[in-house]
Design a protein around this motif. Structure first.
Motif, PDB file in Angstrom:
ATOM      1  N   THR A 198      38.762  23.478  82.613  1.00 53.62           N
ATOM      2  CA  THR A 198      38.109  24.482  81.774  1.00 53.62           C
ATOM      3  C   THR A 198      39.102  25.564  81.358  1.00 53.62           C
ATOM      4  N   ASP A 199      38.855  26.154  80.214  1.00 55.07           N
ATOM      5  CA  ASP A 199      39.691  27.271  79.766  1.00 55.07           C
ATOM      6  C   ASP A 199      39.603  28.435  80.755  1.00 55.07           C
ATOM      7  N   GLN A 200      38.418  28.653  81.316  1.00 54.21           N
ATOM      8  CA  GLN A 200      38.234  29.742  82.275  1.00 54.21           C
ATOM      9  C   GLN A 200      39.163  29.582  83.476  1.00 54.21           C
ATOM     10  N   LYS A 255      42.928  29.811  82.460  1.00 52.29           N
ATOM     11  CA  LYS A 255      43.307  31.211  82.228  1.00 52.29           C
ATOM     12  C   LYS A 255      43.476  31.942  83.561  1.00 52.29           C
ATOM     13  N   TYR A 306      34.496  25.861  88.486  1.00 51.14           N
ATOM     14  CA  TYR A 306      33.924  27.202  88.382  1.00 51.14           C
ATOM     15  C   TYR A 306      34.159  27.986  89.674  1.00 51.14           C
ATOM     16  N   ALA A 334      37.863  29.083  89.773  1.00 55.24           N
ATOM     17  CA  ALA A 334      38.122  30.221  88.877  1.00 55.24           C
ATOM     18  C   ALA A 334      37.701  31.522  89.541  1.00 55.24           C
ATOM     19  N   SER A 341      39.914  34.972  90.771  1.00 59.68           N
ATOM     20  CA  SER A 341      39.674  36.213  90.032  1.00 59.68           C
ATOM     21  C   SER A 341      38.835  37.251  90.768  1.00 59.68           C
TER      22      SER A 341
END
Length: 401
Positions: free
Chosen positions: A70-72, A75, A277, A280, A284
């Motif tokens: 995923t881009d999330q 990143k 998910y 990520a 973060s």
């Protein structure tokens, strides 16, 4: 005629599996086995990560994602590499995989042609040469000296380079030795490799488990040219106690990342959606730093406990560990002798087998790690088990004749 493919027959069976399976069987029978074989943190995944996975499930985030992740998450990985390592990547340079082992396979599969050589410092994680052989490459082992903490020197690296060298593997901190390359040591290796037409595969999975010597330094930080040829391997397994979630990644130059992503799209499609998910969030969330600090402190206390106790065992030498959660003990002086139970000790595997049979202690023999004189002990277990296990090892060593 049907048969097993040559690529499969090239893979060597692991000597550690027999010890591990026997220890599990003994435990299931109710025997008080102390196992030093753990290759994962003995911590639960932090609640904030679990809650992120629960939210993803409840929100219906259960579909395919892009094959490379995923881009999330990509990143979040880029932000981590910038913050922790001073390395600038874009999401297109990242391929998220089903664990760091999968990331390693992807890297080797993308760069190795039949007969290409990959330099592997020894001792090494036993999976490295098998992955290289699966990709039809040739692992070239560089025996590193105990007096150098089993770290490869620039002279040893230069001597191993040939016209067939396609890549050099660096595992820092190292499994099974616990060794950590300093910045100066990595820069010396990078100075050799910067001008060579070879890749650097930098396995940094134990990056956060560093106890001495200042901040972590990635060999990719040395120069733009070095970064361009380096494939950084990392993931959340060891850092956030997420071994079962199976999320790793490669960070590499854009053309190589594109090739890896294309291969993965046909082999596995995307990594587990829910785990992405969760990963990520691991990178973060504000609670991450506190969890890392607590885990590092706990492992460091255990490391010191193990070192202090090992120093009190006569005739048992070890290599001082500064990272990961392993220490290697030299058992070569037991070869040619007989255990109290009558076992003939001709190898580290024999020592490990007799130690399990007679003292109910499971340790990993390092023949498959390129260190045939050693056993690997993990301190990803409680201090109480460390003390009990080492006392049993002392009893075993003293009884050998």
């Amino acid at each position: 005629m049907t048969g097993i493919a040559e690529r499969a027959r090239r893979v060597s069976p692991s000597l550690t599996l027999e010890i591990t399976a026997k220890a599990k069987k003994m435990r299931a029978e109710g025997k008080p086995v102390v196992s030093f074989g753990a290759g994962e943190p003995d911590f639960n995944t932090p609640d904030y990560i679990v809650h992120a996975a629960e939210y993803a499930l409840e929100a219906g985030m259960t579909k395919y994602t892009p094959a490379s992740g995923t881009d999330q998450l990509k990143k979040a990985i880029c932000d981590k590499l910038q913050k922790d390592n001073g390395l600038t990547y874009e999401p297109q340079d990242i391929v998220v995989s089903n664990g760091a082992k999968h990331a390693l396979f992807n890297a080797f599969a993308a760069i190795i042609d039949p007969g290409d050589e990959v330099i592997v410092p020894a001792p090494y994680w036993l999976t490295y040469p098998e992955l290289i052989k699966l990709c039809e490459g040739v692992p070239v082992f560089v025996p590193c000296k105990a007096e150098n903490d089993f770290k490869m020197t620039p002279a040893e690296l230069e001597a191993a380079l040939t016209a067939k060298t396609k890549a050099v593997l660096i595992n820092n901190p190292c499994n099974p030795t616990g060794a950590v390359y300093t910045r100066d040591e990595l820069e010396a290796l990078a100075a050799v490799l910067e001008q060579e037409d070879v890749y650097i595969v930098s396995d940094e999975i134990y990056e956060k488990l560093l106890y001495e010597g200042g901040p972590y330094y990635s060999i990719a930080q040395y120069s733009p040219a070095c970064k361009q040829k380096t494939i950084v391997i990392n993931g959340v397994s060891k850092t956030y106690a997420m071994t079962g979630w199976r999320i790793g990644y490669t960070a590499s130059a854009r053309p190589l990342a594109k090739a890896i992503g294309s291969m993965q799209s046909h082999v596995t499609s995307n990594p587990n959606t829910i785990a992405q998910y969760a990963a990520a969030e691991a990178y973060s969330h504000a609670e991450g730093e506190a969890f890392l600090a607590q885990m590092l402190h706990t492992f460091d206390e255990r490391r010191k406990n193990m070192i202090e106790t090992l120093r009190k065992i006569d005739d048992l030498s070890f290599v001082y560990p500064k990272g990961a959660f392993y220490v290697m003990i030299d058992v070569a002086h037991l070869f040619g002798k007989t255990s109290a139970g009558g076992a003939k000790l001709q190898s580290a595997f024999d020592v490990a087998t007799a130690l399990l049979d007679e003292q109910m202690v499971a340790a990993i023999p390092c023949e498959s790690f390129g260190a045939p004189n050693y056993l690997r002990l993990s301190y990803a277990i409680s201090n109480e088990d460390i003390q009990t296990g080492l006392q049993r090892i002392q009893t075993f060593v003293r009884s050998v004749h």
